[in-house]
Design a protein around this motif. Structure first.
Motif, PDB file in Angstrom:
ATOM      1  N   GLY A 305       0.825  -1.206   0.000  1.00 31.86           N
ATOM      2  CA  GLY A 305       0.000   0.000   0.000  1.00 31.86           C
ATOM      3  C   GLY A 305       0.858   1.254   0.000  1.00 31.86           C
ATOM      4  N   THR A 306       0.424   2.254  -0.738  1.00 29.06           N
ATOM      5  CA  THR A 306       1.172   3.515  -0.812  1.00 29.06           C
ATOM      6  C   THR A 306       0.235   4.676  -0.527  1.00 29.06           C
ATOM      7  N   PHE A 307       0.715   5.590   0.269  1.00 31.66           N
ATOM      8  CA  PHE A 307      -0.081   6.787   0.602  1.00 31.66           C
ATOM      9  C   PHE A 307       0.854   7.986   0.596  1.00 31.66           C
ATOM     10  N   SER A 308       0.401   9.108   0.008  1.00 28.88           N
ATOM     11  CA  SER A 308       1.262  10.296  -0.049  1.00 28.88           C
ATOM     12  C   SER A 308       0.456  11.569   0.165  1.00 28.88           C
ATOM     13  N   ILE A 309       1.139  12.598   0.655  1.00 29.88           N
ATOM     14  CA  ILE A 309       0.571  13.936   0.816  1.00 29.88           C
ATOM     15  C   ILE A 309       1.595  14.937   0.282  1.00 29.88           C
ATOM     16  N   PRO A 310       1.175  15.872  -0.560  1.00 29.22           N
ATOM     17  CA  PRO A 310       2.110  16.890  -1.043  1.00 29.22           C
ATOM     18  C   PRO A 310       2.434  17.904   0.060  1.00 29.22           C
ATOM     19  N   LEU A 311       3.700  18.275   0.122  1.00 27.18           N
ATOM     20  CA  LEU A 311       4.176  19.323   1.017  1.00 27.18           C
ATOM     21  C   LEU A 311       4.567  20.522   0.168  1.00 27.18           C
ATOM     22  N   TYR A 312       3.914  21.656   0.403  1.00 27.47           N
ATOM     23  CA  TYR A 312       4.349  22.895  -0.250  1.00 27.47           C
ATOM     24  C   TYR A 312       5.251  23.632   0.720  1.00 27.47           C
ATOM     25  N   ALA A 313       6.437  24.008   0.260  1.00 27.03           N
ATOM     26  CA  ALA A 313       7.379  24.750   1.100  1.00 27.03           C
ATOM     27  C   ALA A 313       8.051  25.801   0.226  1.00 27.03           C
ATOM     28  N   GLY A 314       7.574  27.052   0.359  1.00 32.04           N
ATOM     29  CA  GLY A 314       8.118  28.093  -0.500  1.00 32.04           C
ATOM     30  C   GLY A 314       7.473  29.437  -0.262  1.00 32.04           C
ATOM     31  N   PRO A 315       7.577  30.332  -1.245  1.00 34.17           N
ATOM     32  CA  PRO A 315       7.062  31.691  -1.101  1.00 34.17           C
ATOM     33  C   PRO A 315       5.540  31.744  -1.206  1.00 34.17           C
ATOM     34  N   GLN A 316       4.966  32.801  -0.643  1.00 30.98           N
ATOM     35  CA  GLN A 316       3.514  32.999  -0.697  1.00 30.98           C
ATOM     36  C   GLN A 316       3.140  33.716  -1.998  1.00 30.98           C
ATOM     37  N   GLU A 317       3.423  33.076  -3.114  1.00 37.91           N
ATOM     38  CA  GLU A 317       3.031  33.619  -4.418  1.00 37.91           C
ATOM     39  C   GLU A 317       1.596  33.191  -4.677  1.00 37.91           C
ATOM     40  N   GLN A 318       0.706  34.174  -4.742  1.00 39.97           N
ATOM     41  CA  GLN A 318      -0.719  33.873  -4.691  1.00 39.97           C
ATOM     42  C   GLN A 318      -1.203  33.024  -5.858  1.00 39.97           C
ATOM     43  N   ALA A 319      -0.712  33.291  -7.053  1.00 42.97           N
ATOM     44  CA  ALA A 319      -1.143  32.513  -8.208  1.00 42.97           C
ATOM     45  C   ALA A 319      -0.776  31.042  -8.042  1.00 42.97           C
ATOM     46  N   THR A 320       0.400  30.784  -7.488  1.00 38.36           N
ATOM     47  CA  THR A 320       0.835  29.404  -7.254  1.00 38.36           C
ATOM     48  C   THR A 320       0.032  28.753  -6.147  1.00 38.36           C
ATOM     49  N   LEU A 321      -0.186  29.477  -5.053  1.00 39.59           N
ATOM     50  CA  LEU A 321      -0.913  28.915  -3.915  1.00 39.59           C
ATOM     51  C   LEU A 321      -2.329  28.511  -4.290  1.00 39.59           C
ATOM     52  N   LYS A 322      -2.971  29.281  -5.149  1.00 40.38           N
ATOM     53  CA  LYS A 322      -4.337  28.950  -5.575  1.00 40.38           C
ATOM     54  C   LYS A 322      -4.384  27.623  -6.315  1.00 40.38           C
ATOM     55  N   GLN A 323      -3.301  27.283  -7.009  1.00 46.42           N
ATOM     56  CA  GLN A 323      -3.258  26.031  -7.758  1.00 46.42           C
ATOM     57  C   GLN A 323      -2.931  24.842  -6.865  1.00 46.42           C
ATOM     58  N   VAL A 324      -2.250  25.098  -5.752  1.00 43.31           N
ATOM     59  CA  VAL A 324      -1.846  24.007  -4.857  1.00 43.31           C
ATOM     60  C   VAL A 324      -3.039  23.440  -4.101  1.00 43.31           C
ATOM     61  N   ALA A 325      -3.853  24.315  -3.502  1.00 38.89           N
ATOM     62  CA  ALA A 325      -4.985  23.856  -2.697  1.00 38.89           C
ATOM     63  C   ALA A 325      -5.994  24.986  -2.544  1.00 38.89           C
ATOM     64  N   GLY A 327      -8.059  27.802  -1.050  1.00 39.53           N
ATOM     65  CA  GLY A 327      -7.917  28.637   0.134  1.00 39.53           C
ATOM     66  C   GLY A 327      -6.498  28.839   0.607  1.00 39.53           C
ATOM     67  N   LEU A 328      -5.507  28.198  -0.039  1.00 38.61           N
ATOM     68  CA  LEU A 328      -4.130  28.335   0.448  1.00 38.61           C
ATOM     69  C   LEU A 328      -3.603  29.756   0.243  1.00 38.61           C
ATOM     70  N   ASP A 329      -4.152  30.483  -0.717  1.00 32.89           N
ATOM     71  CA  ASP A 329      -3.717  31.868  -0.941  1.00 32.89           C
ATOM     72  C   ASP A 329      -4.103  32.785   0.218  1.00 32.89           C
ATOM     73  N   LEU A 330      -4.977  32.318   1.117  1.00 34.85           N
ATOM     74  CA  LEU A 330      -5.382  33.132   2.262  1.00 34.85           C
ATOM     75  C   LEU A 330      -4.258  33.300   3.282  1.00 34.85           C
ATOM     76  N   VAL A 331      -3.192  32.514   3.161  1.00 33.67           N
ATOM     77  CA  VAL A 331      -2.071  32.691   4.080  1.00 33.67           C
ATOM     78  C   VAL A 331      -1.364  34.027   3.840  1.00 33.67           C
TER      79      VAL A 331
END
Length: 553
Positions: A305-325, A327-331
């Motif tokens: 069995g395999t299970f994974s979760i993406p970790l975002y670790a970087g700048p608060q670039e809003q256009a990118t954050l919106k694509q990741v998850a 509401g993440l741009d609210l940070v």
């Protein structure tokens, strides 16, 4: 006249007091440095469900130093990182595109042993590895191969109870997303139902480079579709009174700081439980953990069995954050004026795409905002010009009725009615623009795009104060000119106070981001031009005050 000036002072005073108060708090930073302390230990326990797994997250313990742990250095096109063989923790990350605060010869560090800031994960179940387990490194690349889009780092846990577990990091070119996966091979005879936990640990000390004027939020945050964005203070976690969504079938968990963020972002509709707790230390030396627990599902005997979760670790670039998850741009923290600040940034970003410079984008945005408020400003300046003509008459009234305040007010109101002047007419545009001013402040404070963004000549960073105070001095001069264009207060003390206002406000602007001062300077210059033109037209138009020809006035 007095009421208008009072409102003007109150509006400016209130907005600047809010910023000044936050600055004072920032001027007393937490001086105590966190000493090396151990992280939370999760004792693996069997448990059939998510709630059972959450209840069995173990007690806080002090673990011995992992002297035998090896640190793997990882390199991609965007960052360098270090992974420990103890737990497979991501202990250190240096971002290639961003310079450190203060020393621009160094790169910015996100995960940082100085703050005991690390990304950790493990499994919950009998004999399964957690973030204290010593892993063995599988041979493979440690940096992004030329021409490749991604590479993996594999860490194997010691086999136990017929179960082989591998922790897998997948790093991708051009992305701050890191896939963190658990591979469970069941060689036993029993069905496994493990749960996985993903967490951040960190001390509560704000990172270097936090704003001098206003401290932005540093700490964990949770987002769910039902309860939306929830910031949690370190102090509330330490005191055991933190309030946040505990369970949901969606959402993410993040550790937020100025300009940057790390976030565990599970995909799909699956149950998850969020938790936060103090790990060790007291007072300002406390270290906390914030994480989430998710079920891996069943792993049958002989199956993998395999299970994974993406970790975002970087700048608060809003256009990118919106694509990741969602509401993440609210940070990106715009404070309580997010509803105004978000569209301002959108427009600013659009202008920047055209001109290629954030400084000139601010100038163009200022002109656009001034044009939008032009009708209100024109009405304000007309009112001020007429009040300026009334100044001698008001002085006479104050002299005549100096001992009768009630009669003085009556005569002043009669004069305003005769001349069709609204004494508060000059306040409305200022009152309306104050929220825009504060919202733009938060945009310039919170947008990582402004970090180290140059304008011209000596302005190398629009998010920092002008190093030579040129813009604040120009702003003080422009405010002084505006004061001269405004009606002079009949009261000598009031007149002196008004003349001091440019100096008082100007000194405060010495500490403001250069981008904000640039906005205010351009706005003042445009206002001076508009006010001077309107005043000249009214005074040259022969529109003499009626009261000037009234011998009874």
């Amino acid at each position: 006249m007095d009421t208008r000036r009072l409102m003007l002072l109150l509006v400016f005073g209130l907005s600047l007091f809010m910023l000044w108060d936050a600055w004072q708090k920032h001027q007393n930073p937490q001086l105590a440095q966190v000493q090396a302390q151990a992280a939370d230990s999760i004792t693996p326990q069997p448990g059939p469900g998510l709630k059972a797994a959450a209840d069995r997250i173990g007690e806080v313990t002090t673990a011995p130093a992992a002297a035998a742990a090896e640190k793997l250095t990882i390199a991609t096109d965007l960052y360098k990182a270090e992974i420990s063989t103890q737990g497979g923790d991501l202990l250190w990350m240096e971002l290639n595109r961003f310079k450190a605060h203060g020393d621009k010869e160094k790169q910015f560090v996100l995960f940082d042993p100085e703050h005991q800031y690390a990304a950790q994960s493990g499994l919950i179940g009998d004999g399964l590895p957690n973030h204290k387990t010593m892993f063995k490194v599988v041979a493979g690349p440690r940096e992004l191969p030329e021409g490749a889009d991604s590479f993996q780092v594999r860490l194997e846990a010691p086999a136990a109870n017929g179960v082989k577990v591998t922790k897998i990091y997948t790093f991708t070119r051009g992305s701050y997303l890191i896939d963190v996966a658990w591979e469970v091979q069941n060689m036993g005879r029993q069905v496994l139902t493990p749960s996985a936990y993903y967490q951040f640990q960190r001390d509560e000390v704000a990172p270097a480079g936090d704003s001098m004027m206003v401290s932005t939020f540093t700490g964990p945050a949770v987002y769910t579709e039902a309860e939306k964005y929830q910031k949690v203070k370190f102090s509330d976690i330490i005191e055991g009174k933190a309030k946040f969504a505990r369970q949901a079938n969606d959402g993410w968990l993040a550790m937020v700081q100025h300009y940057f963020v790390a976030a565990w972002t599970p995909k799909g509709d699956m149950p998850r439980e969020f938790y936060m707790r103090k790990l060790s230390g007291e007072g300002k030396n406390a270290v906390i953990a914030a994480g989430l627990i998710v079920p891996m599902g069943q792993v049958a005997p002989g199956a993998k069995g395999t299970f994974s979760i993406p970790l975002y670790a970087g700048p608060q670039e809003q256009a990118t954050l919106k694509q990741v998850a969602p509401g993440l741009d609210l940070v990106v923290d715009y404070g309580w004026l997010h509803i105004i600040a978000a569209p301002i940034f959108w427009v600013l970003e659009w202008i920047h795409a055209l001109v290629g410079n954030w400084g000139w984008a601010i100038v163009i945005l200022t002109v656009a905002i001034k044009a939008a408020f032009f009708p209100l400003s024109a009405a304000s300046y007309k009112s001020m010009a007429k009040m300026r003509q009334m100044t001698p008459r008001l002085a006479q009234l104050k002299e005549r009725f100096a001992d009768d305040k009630q009669r003085l007010n009556q005569e002043m109101m009669k004069l305003y009615q005769t001349e069709k002047i609204n004494p508060l007419g000059g306040c409305l545009p200022i009152v309306i623009q104050i929220p825009v001013f504060i919202a733009l402040y938060w945009v310039l404070l919170g947008a990582v795009e402004m970090r180290d963004a140059p304008w011209i000549l000596w302005i190398k960073d629009l998010s920092a104060a002008d190093p030579y105070y040129v813009l604040p001095v120009i702003m003080m001069v422009s405010m002084f000119i505006q004061t001269k264009l405004n009606p002079a207060p009949p009261d000598p003390i009031q007149a002196k106070v008004m003349m001091m206002m440019p100096l008082i406000f100007g000194v405060m602007f010495f500490f403001f981001p250069a981008g904000l001062v640039l906005y205010w300077v351009v706005n003042n210059i445009l206002s001076i031009a508009q006010q001077w033109q309107i005043t000249r037209m009214i005074e040259a138009g022969g529109d003499k005050p009626k009261a000037a020809n009234d011998p009874k006035a």
